[in-house]
Design a protein around this motif. Structure first.
Motif, short mmCIF file in Angstrom:
data_model
loop_
_atom_site.label_atom_id
_atom_site.label_comp_id
_atom_site.label_asym_id
_atom_site.label_seq_id
_atom_site.Cartn_x
_atom_site.Cartn_y
_atom_site.Cartn_z
N GLY A 342 77.41 46.54 35.61
CA GLY A 342 77.62 45.10 35.64
C GLY A 342 79.06 44.68 35.47
O GLY A 342 79.39 43.50 35.56
N ILE A 343 79.95 45.65 35.22
CA ILE A 343 81.38 45.39 35.05
C ILE A 343 82.12 46.02 36.23
O ILE A 343 81.89 47.18 36.56
N ARG A 344 82.98 45.26 36.86
CA ARG A 344 83.81 45.81 37.94
C ARG A 344 84.97 46.60 37.34
O ARG A 344 85.66 46.12 36.44
N LEU A 345 85.15 47.82 37.82
CA LEU A 345 86.24 48.67 37.32
C LEU A 345 87.10 49.08 38.51
O LEU A 345 86.65 49.82 39.38
N ASP A 346 88.32 48.60 38.56
CA ASP A 346 89.29 49.02 39.57
C ASP A 346 90.23 50.02 38.92
O ASP A 346 90.90 49.69 37.93
N THR A 347 90.31 51.22 39.45
CA THR A 347 91.12 52.25 38.82
C THR A 347 91.68 53.21 39.85
O THR A 347 91.15 53.33 40.96
N GLY A 348 92.74 53.89 39.47
CA GLY A 348 93.31 54.94 40.31
C GLY A 348 93.13 56.31 39.69
O GLY A 348 93.81 57.26 40.09
N TYR A 349 92.19 56.43 38.74
CA TYR A 349 91.95 57.69 38.05
C TYR A 349 90.46 58.04 38.05
O TYR A 349 89.61 57.15 38.07
N THR A 350 90.18 59.31 37.99
CA THR A 350 88.83 59.79 37.73
C THR A 350 88.90 60.80 36.60
O THR A 350 89.99 61.24 36.19
N ASP A 351 87.74 61.17 36.08
CA ASP A 351 87.68 62.12 34.97
C ASP A 351 88.43 63.40 35.31
O ASP A 351 88.24 63.98 36.39
N GLY A 352 89.29 63.83 34.39
CA GLY A 352 90.04 65.06 34.58
C GLY A 352 91.43 64.87 35.15
O GLY A 352 92.21 65.82 35.21
N ASP A 353 91.77 63.64 35.56
CA ASP A 353 93.11 63.39 36.10
C ASP A 353 94.15 63.35 34.97
O ASP A 353 93.84 63.03 33.82
N ASP A 354 95.39 63.67 35.32
CA ASP A 354 96.49 63.64 34.36
C ASP A 354 97.28 62.35 34.51
O ASP A 354 97.56 61.89 35.62
N ILE A 355 97.64 61.77 33.37
CA ILE A 355 98.48 60.57 33.33
C ILE A 355 99.91 61.04 33.10
O ILE A 355 100.22 61.63 32.06
N GLY A 356 100.78 60.79 34.07
CA GLY A 356 102.14 61.30 34.01
C GLY A 356 103.12 60.28 33.47
O GLY A 356 102.75 59.20 33.00
N VAL A 357 104.42 60.61 33.55
CA VAL A 357 105.46 59.78 32.96
C VAL A 357 106.18 58.90 33.97
O VAL A 357 106.99 58.07 33.60
N HIS A 358 105.88 59.06 35.25
CA HIS A 358 106.74 58.46 36.26
C HIS A 358 106.40 57.01 36.61
O HIS A 358 107.26 56.28 37.10
N TYR A 359 105.15 56.60 36.36
CA TYR A 359 104.73 55.29 36.86
C TYR A 359 104.08 54.46 35.76
O TYR A 359 103.93 54.90 34.62
N ASP A 360 103.70 53.25 36.12
CA ASP A 360 103.12 52.30 35.18
C ASP A 360 101.91 52.93 34.46
O ASP A 360 101.12 53.65 35.09
N PRO A 361 101.74 52.66 33.15
CA PRO A 361 100.66 53.32 32.40
C PRO A 361 99.30 52.64 32.53
O PRO A 361 98.40 52.95 31.75
N MET A 362 99.10 51.72 33.49
CA MET A 362 97.80 51.08 33.61
C MET A 362 96.78 52.06 34.16
O MET A 362 96.97 52.66 35.21
N LEU A 363 95.67 52.21 33.44
CA LEU A 363 94.60 53.10 33.86
C LEU A 363 93.59 52.40 34.75
O LEU A 363 93.08 52.98 35.71
N ALA A 364 93.26 51.15 34.41
CA ALA A 364 92.18 50.47 35.13
C ALA A 364 92.20 49.00 34.79
O ALA A 364 92.86 48.56 33.84
N LYS A 365 91.44 48.23 35.58
CA LYS A 365 91.18 46.82 35.31
C LYS A 365 89.67 46.65 35.22
O LYS A 365 88.95 47.06 36.13
N ALA A 366 89.21 46.07 34.12
CA ALA A 366 87.79 45.80 33.93
C ALA A 366 87.57 44.31 34.09
O ALA A 366 88.28 43.50 33.47
N VAL A 367 86.57 43.92 34.89
CA VAL A 367 86.35 42.51 35.22
C VAL A 367 84.89 42.15 34.98
O VAL A 367 83.99 42.86 35.42
N ALA A 368 84.69 41.03 34.27
CA ALA A 368 83.33 40.51 34.03
C ALA A 368 83.24 39.11 34.61
O ALA A 368 84.17 38.31 34.49
N HIS A 369 82.10 38.80 35.24
CA HIS A 369 81.84 37.47 35.82
C HIS A 369 80.52 36.96 35.26
O HIS A 369 79.55 37.72 35.15
#
Length: 613
Positions: A342-369
């Motif tokens: 019931g929550i919209r999740l926009d993300t550029g990551y999936t389980d097991g991905d690595d978060i690096g140092v080069h880019y913005d630290p945003m993991l996802a956007k969660a949206v409720a309507h």
């Protein structure tokens, strides 16, 4: 169009690909060496490498991106947001190559891309000579966005240093170091209007959004519509937004931003692109803005009037960062990321991905309507609280507490929200049963074939954990009846679920362990050795790197033996496209300086030592 290349990465690239797939359009990704295994590079129909890791060598190289489009057979380019999305030269290069540009005309981008020129177009002049009477002021990057190249200056003596820092950060993030100065309005509301225009003269004003909850001038929680504006103010916002669009013959999706204070709307800028927070508008109007961008780029006309707005939507940006430590970005393996249905999740990551140092630290956007604001806010807070976010430290707890804060629920928030409430919002939560649940789950996972029970009486088992609130020592016993702990009834314990009863109240704790990190519900613990390593010590006054990054500069004239004042800036680290200031912890003498400009440092690296006076 048949094939779209997205000149971007991460969440927005994945989001655009989703709409393209639904429309039957093939997709092409570009990726840097740091993003070789990134989700957006994996889900596209084709992907083209941009050699290098730094943005300046990859996602800011328009020439390489146009070549990538030709190599992959793309006939259209969508810029997403950030990077080259508001670069008129890139838009021209795309159209000159015979490709369809999914965005506004280059001349419209040019007119609004520089915030100084945009203000002149709207009849607003920036400050050219700052005096004490003008303070506080805001230093802002002309080509900026996302809070980069932006500084609040409250003392005239700090202006030159902040101008230098803003120029350096803007040049690094956008390839353009131009900055300007404007009055800083304290505690206003950040309100914006989504616009959409076609090539036939129709301009839609698709409602308002409130984006007042910000850290470092970067948005954290957004909602649509902006609450409590009143009909007259809303009408004025719409009229100014449409006037700005018509002034530059705008085409496509864009956003006009305002600071609302004292019942008036003060124009800030026009973003000639899709915004990060566009999903709340989509939810309220029942639209797909990316699909409409594609249609407009193909020359289709919009209806005369937009659809009616329905209900309320709220979006929270989930960042890999530690709000309690000056919003320090975090890196590492993201083991799990899920939210309730019931929550919209926009993300550029999936389980097991690595978060690096080069880019913005945003993991996802969660949206409720939901039909009402109160329901949407409650739904989003509850979903984030139940979400599984296993990996580096995130701002998840801050988001939940922010959404439930009385100022937010009563719609009395402004841009100073975190300045006032950050300390309370980041106060460590304390559930005394969480460390016990971690210990019992660990004991269950490592029990031998016959369990941990012994026939002879024994001392209790002891485990130690570190949390944001400090260190905790846990004691429990293996008995013939199973695991026991003093004062608590152990109802159930296995490696993934522990159920405890205390004072007649039964609570469930879901547990997941990844290395020495244990996630118990929303809490995160680090398993500690029973006896600390006496060699793992640093000299008093040691300054350790709070994040992996690059030393971009050291304060002028700073050498070993220099006297320093508490809070004095010593050096600057760049991580995830933001500069982070490292200051002296106390007044005293700099006895060691290990940091060198250009040096890559890991978390915990020794940067300097200050011996307190």
């Amino acid at each position: 169009m048949s094939t779209v290349l997205v000149a971007n990465r991460g969440e927005i690239a994945c989001r655009i690909f989703r709409t393209c797939r639904e429309a039957g359009i093939r997709t092409v990704a570009v990726y840097s060496d740091a993003d070789e295994n990134a989700l957006h590079a994996r889900v596209a129909d084709a992907a083209v490498r941009l050699p290098g890791a730094a943005s300046a060598d990859t996602y800011l190289r328009g020439d390489l991106i146009v070549k990538a489009a030709a190599a992959a057979g793309a006939d259209a380019v969508h810029p997403g947001y950030g990077f080259l999305s508001e670069h008129a030269g890139f838009a021209r290069a795309v159209t000159d190559a015979g490709l369809t540009w999914i965005g506004p005309p280059p001349q419209a981008i040019e007119a609004m891309a520089s915030k100084t020129r945009a203000k002149e177009l709207m009849g607003i002049a920036p400050l050219t000579h700052v005096t004490e009477a003008d303070l506080p002021v805001l230093v802002k990057a002309s080509a900026g966005g996302g809070g980069r190249g932006m500084r609040v200056v409250r003392r005239l003596a700090d202006l030159d240093a902040e101008l230098t820092a803003a120029r350096a950060e803007a040049a690094s993030a956008f390839g353009d170091g131009e900055v300007f100065v404007e009055p800083y309005v304290e505690n206003g509301r950040h309100v914006e209007v989504q616009i959409l225009a076609d090539t036939h003269g129709t301009v839609w004003a698709l409602g308002t959004r409130d984006c007042s909850l910000q850290r470092r001038h970067q948005k954290v929680i957004e909602e649509a519509p902006a609450p409590g504006l009143g009909a007259s103010l809303t009408r004025d916002l719409y009229e100014q937004a449409v006037r700005a669009a018509r002034a530059v013959d705008y085409v496509g999706a864009g956003t006009v931003e305002f600071l609302v204070a004292d019942g008036r709307a003060h124009f800030l800028e026009m973003n000639t692109r899709l915004q990060v927070e566009h999903p709340v508008t989509e939810a309220v109007f029942g639209l797909d803005l990316v699909a409409l961008q594609l249609r407009v780029a193909e020359g289709h006309a919009l209806e005369n009037d937009p659809p009616r707005a329905r209900g309320h939507a709220v979006e929270a940006r989930l960042y890999a960062e530690d709000p309690a430590r000056s919003w320090a970005p975090q890196t590492g393996r993201l083991h799990r990321l899920t939210v309730p249905d019931g929550i919209r999740l926009d993300t550029g990551y999936t389980d097991g991905d690595d978060i690096g140092v080069h880019y913005d630290p945003m993991l996802a956007k969660a949206v409720a309507h939901a039909p009402t604001r109160a329901e949407a806010v409650r739904r989003l807070a509850g979903a984030l609280e139940r979400a599984a976010v296993h990996g580096p430290v995130t701002n998840r707890d801050l988001l939940v507490r922010s959404l439930r804060h009385e100022e937010f629920t009563s719609a009395r928030m402004d841009t100073g929200f975190y300045d006032r409430h950050l300390a309370a919002l980041t106060e460590p939560a304390h559930d005394p049963l969480v460390p016990l649940a971690a210990a019992l789950a660990d004991a269950s996972a490592h029990a031998g074939r016959f369990g941990g029970w012994r026939n002879l009486p024994s001392q209790p088992q002891v485990k130690r954990y570190a949390t944001a609130g400090g260190e905790h020592e846990v004691r429990y016993h293996h008995t013939r009846a199973g695991l026991t702990a003093e004062g608590v009834r152990v109802v159930h314990a296995d490696a993934r679920l522990v159920v405890l009863e205390s004072d007649g109240v039964r609570r469930r704790y879901e547990v997941a362990r990844h290395g020495d990190r244990i996630h118990v519900g929303t809490a995160t613990l680090t398993a500690l050795p029973r006896f600390p390593d006496p060699t793992a010590q640093h000299a008093p006054g040691s300054l350790l790197a709070p994040m992996p990054g690059t030393v971009v500069r050291v304060a002028e004239g700073l050498t070993e033996g220099t006297s320093v004042q508490a809070g004095q800036p010593l050096l600057w680290l760049e991580a995830m496209k933001m500069e982070h200031k490292i200051t002296a912890p106390a007044t005293g003498t700099l006895t060691a300086l290990r940091a060198v400009p250009g040096q890559q440092v890991a978390v915990g690296s020794l940067l300097a030592v200050v011996r307190a006076a």
